[in-house]
Design a protein around this motif. Sequence first.
Motif, PDB file in Angstrom:
ATOM      1  N   ALA A  93       9.600   5.467  45.181  1.00  8.75           N
ATOM      2  CA  ALA A  93      11.054   5.522  45.173  1.00  8.75           C
ATOM      3  C   ALA A  93      11.579   4.261  44.501  1.00  8.75           C
ATOM      4  N   ASN A  94      12.628   4.398  43.705  1.00 12.17           N
ATOM      5  CA  ASN A  94      13.107   3.282  42.895  1.00 12.17           C
ATOM      6  C   ASN A  94      14.006   2.339  43.690  1.00 12.17           C
ATOM      7  N   LYS A  95      13.950   1.054  43.339  1.00 18.76           N
ATOM      8  CA  LYS A  95      14.869   0.050  43.859  1.00 18.76           C
ATOM      9  C   LYS A  95      14.901  -1.108  42.875  1.00 18.76           C
ATOM     10  N   HIS A  96      15.972  -1.868  42.879  1.00 15.60           N
ATOM     11  CA  HIS A  96      16.083  -2.993  41.960  1.00 15.60           C
ATOM     12  C   HIS A  96      15.027  -4.048  42.281  1.00 15.60           C
ATOM     13  N   GLY A  97      14.293  -4.467  41.246  1.00 11.62           N
ATOM     14  CA  GLY A  97      13.269  -5.492  41.425  1.00 11.62           C
ATOM     15  C   GLY A  97      11.875  -4.965  41.661  1.00 11.62           C
ATOM     16  N   ILE A  98      11.724  -3.649  41.788  1.00 12.05           N
ATOM     17  CA  ILE A  98      10.401  -3.097  42.110  1.00 12.05           C
ATOM     18  C   ILE A  98       9.411  -3.325  40.965  1.00 12.05           C
ATOM     19  N   LEU A  99       9.901  -3.254  39.718  1.00 14.62           N
ATOM     20  CA  LEU A  99       9.019  -3.489  38.578  1.00 14.62           C
ATOM     21  C   LEU A  99       8.453  -4.912  38.625  1.00 14.62           C
ATOM     22  N   LEU A 100       9.306  -5.879  38.915  1.00 15.05           N
ATOM     23  CA  LEU A 100       8.848  -7.262  39.000  1.00 15.05           C
ATOM     24  C   LEU A 100       7.813  -7.432  40.108  1.00 15.05           C
ATOM     25  N   GLU A 101       8.001  -6.764  41.238  1.00 17.92           N
ATOM     26  CA  GLU A 101       7.041  -6.866  42.343  1.00 17.92           C
ATOM     27  C   GLU A 101       5.669  -6.360  41.922  1.00 17.92           C
ATOM     28  N   VAL A 102       5.645  -5.242  41.178  1.00 24.00           N
ATOM     29  CA  VAL A 102       4.367  -4.691  40.717  1.00 24.00           C
ATOM     30  C   VAL A 102       3.698  -5.638  39.722  1.00 24.00           C
ATOM     31  N   VAL A 103       4.472  -6.072  38.738  1.00 25.50           N
ATOM     32  CA  VAL A 103       3.931  -6.963  37.709  1.00 25.50           C
ATOM     33  C   VAL A 103       3.449  -8.272  38.342  1.00 25.50           C
ATOM     34  N   GLN A 104       4.164  -8.738  39.362  1.00 23.27           N
ATOM     35  CA  GLN A 104       3.790  -9.980  40.042  1.00 23.27           C
ATOM     36  C   GLN A 104       2.418  -9.861  40.699  1.00 23.27           C
ATOM     37  N   VAL A 105       2.146  -8.728  41.326  1.00 21.69           N
ATOM     38  CA  VAL A 105       0.839  -8.509  41.950  1.00 21.69           C
ATOM     39  C   VAL A 105      -0.269  -8.541  40.896  1.00 21.69           C
ATOM     40  N   LEU A 106      -0.060  -7.844  39.782  1.00 19.01           N
ATOM     41  CA  LEU A 106      -1.078  -7.800  38.724  1.00 19.01           C
ATOM     42  C   LEU A 106      -1.274  -9.179  38.094  1.00 19.01           C
TER      43      LEU A 106
ATOM     44  N   PHE B 224       5.035 -10.778  32.877  1.00 17.05           N
ATOM     45  CA  PHE B 224       5.702 -11.299  34.075  1.00 17.05           C
ATOM     46  C   PHE B 224       6.899 -12.163  33.697  1.00 17.05           C
ATOM     47  N   ASP B 225       6.731 -13.046  32.723  1.00 16.06           N
ATOM     48  CA  ASP B 225       7.799 -13.976  32.355  1.00 16.06           C
ATOM     49  C   ASP B 225       9.038 -13.243  31.849  1.00 16.06           C
ATOM     50  N   THR B 226       8.858 -12.202  31.048  1.00 12.06           N
ATOM     51  CA  THR B 226      10.015 -11.487  30.493  1.00 12.06           C
ATOM     52  C   THR B 226      10.673 -10.588  31.541  1.00 12.06           C
ATOM     53  N   VAL B 227       9.861  -9.889  32.337  1.00  6.48           N
ATOM     54  CA  VAL B 227      10.427  -9.021  33.380  1.00  6.48           C
ATOM     55  C   VAL B 227      11.141  -9.851  34.437  1.00  6.48           C
ATOM     56  N   CYS B 228      10.551 -10.992  34.805  1.00  3.68           N
ATOM     57  CA  CYS B 228      11.154 -11.887  35.781  1.00  3.68           C
ATOM     58  C   CYS B 228      12.518 -12.370  35.290  1.00  3.68           C
ATOM     59  N   THR B 229      12.599 -12.758  34.034  1.00  2.74           N
ATOM     60  CA  THR B 229      13.854 -13.272  33.473  1.00  2.74           C
ATOM     61  C   THR B 229      14.946 -12.221  33.483  1.00  2.74           C
ATOM     62  N   LEU B 230      14.638 -11.011  33.025  1.00  2.83           N
ATOM     63  CA  LEU B 230      15.648  -9.951  32.993  1.00  2.83           C
ATOM     64  C   LEU B 230      16.078  -9.555  34.398  1.00  2.83           C
ATOM     65  N   THR B 231      15.141  -9.502  35.333  1.00 11.71           N
ATOM     66  CA  THR B 231      15.473  -9.133  36.721  1.00 11.71           C
ATOM     67  C   THR B 231      16.399 -10.166  37.343  1.00 11.71           C
ATOM     68  N   ASP B 232      16.088 -11.453  37.156  1.00 17.17           N
ATOM     69  CA  ASP B 232      16.925 -12.506  37.746  1.00 17.17           C
ATOM     70  C   ASP B 232      18.260 -12.656  37.043  1.00 17.17           C
ATOM     71  N   MET B 233      18.395 -12.062  35.853  1.00 14.67           N
ATOM     72  CA  MET B 233      19.703 -12.012  35.186  1.00 14.67           C
ATOM     73  C   MET B 233      20.481 -10.763  35.581  1.00 14.67           C
ATOM     74  N   ASP B 234      19.934 -10.011  36.566  1.00 17.36           N
ATOM     75  CA  ASP B 234      20.572  -8.799  37.097  1.00 17.36           C
ATOM     76  C   ASP B 234      20.617  -7.658  36.096  1.00 17.36           C
ATOM     77  N   TYR B 235      19.521  -7.514  35.326  1.00 25.20           N
ATOM     78  CA  TYR B 235      19.375  -6.348  34.459  1.00 25.20           C
ATOM     79  C   TYR B 235      18.262  -5.460  35.008  1.00 25.20           C
TER      80      TYR B 235
END
Length: 442
Positions: free
Chosen positions: A35-48, A262-273
Amino acid sequence: MEDEYEKFIRRMNPPRVVIDNDSCENATIIQVDSANKHGILLEVVQVLTDLNFIVTKAYISSDGGWFMDVFNVTDQEGNKIIDEEVLDYVRKSLGSETSFIPTMKSIGMKPNEDHTVIELIGSDRPGLLSELCAILTHLKCNVLNAELWTHNARAASVMQVTDEETNAAISDPKRLDNIKQMLCNVLKGSNENREAKTVVAHGVTHTERRLHQMMVSVRDYERCNDECLDDKQRPDVNVVDWFDKDCSVVTIRCKDRPKLLFDTVCTLTDMDYVIFHGNVDAEGPETHHEYCIRHVDGSAVKSDAERQRIIQCLEAAIERRVSEFFEQNLELELCTTDRVGLLSNVTRIFRENSLTVTRAEVATRDNKAVNTFYVQDASGYPVDFKIIESIRKEIGQTILKVKGNCEDSNQGSQESPTTRSLFGGLFKSKSFCNFGLVRSHS
């Protein structure tokens, strides 16, 4: 109520993780549905990323209420992931029915009584890490783990420290205030107008994500020198509008390196995209990322100023680790029994030999110090290997190694008498006030 509803939907649709080692000849395929939620992509990428996986390809889709990602990953040597213990950790981490398990490189995971987390932000200068470590040793603090980043004349660090005598967290408010003030004095140096900030952090924070946030807070994306990277090194980042889909498309082309996703996904997520579609191809020497993004409110990029800020922030996020791959930078690895003042002594020796630390990773594992330093000559020229050999003789050739130097492996593992005497005393003959590291408050 919204949080409870999201939890209900997640319980009804727990994440599903499929790991496939058969379909692709040269990579392990990891598919995550949830199920989708904001930030879930970053959480997955962070684990990897925290497992040091290399992502060679990725397909991202999270439009609407469902999230589906597919990653082709290898280990650091380019091999498939076949260790069942590691694969089981991936399944448990990404398939948890409540939330993703906090990953191994998170800080603040232990109870507060175990260590104190200190965040430092300021202007970079040669010898800064040495001065900070010297102050902490003077204040009877032991650095367990730390990371330091520098970029565009700014510096940020997250440190885990304990009391030298109790090996526990420092809880006395007056002592913490004194530590913060002393560190802030070092960050400012002789310039009162120089920006500096010291914070005692609380709660769970992912170290590298926090460092990105800290660097953005001091606007390191504003270039102080456009010549710091040539056209070949500078990433190619563009943001264009896709009017038919009412979104914006971010494209990134640059030399590939670990943790770039991780660096690019993290940046976009923390910029609220929100990245609701994306493709990553990093199988060659150059990587290509393409993200379809919208703001969390559902809107596309609205102005040229907003578009330019996205480009600047992504360029900075990519460049913060580029120092690891500059020809002028040398990677040094230090591994020895941990002791109070170790980091202070080593960084002092670097400073005395005109080496500046551009990035540092400090870790303590089972009473062993395992530290990595990226250093360069203070003048910006390539490091003289005669100086490195002199430093290694002073610290201990079996303790400090140059990464990639095969000759190191032929050395024994015993510490030299010189090394033991080197770490026996810490700045006994000088006061910090005498050489300007600390202002006297008496």
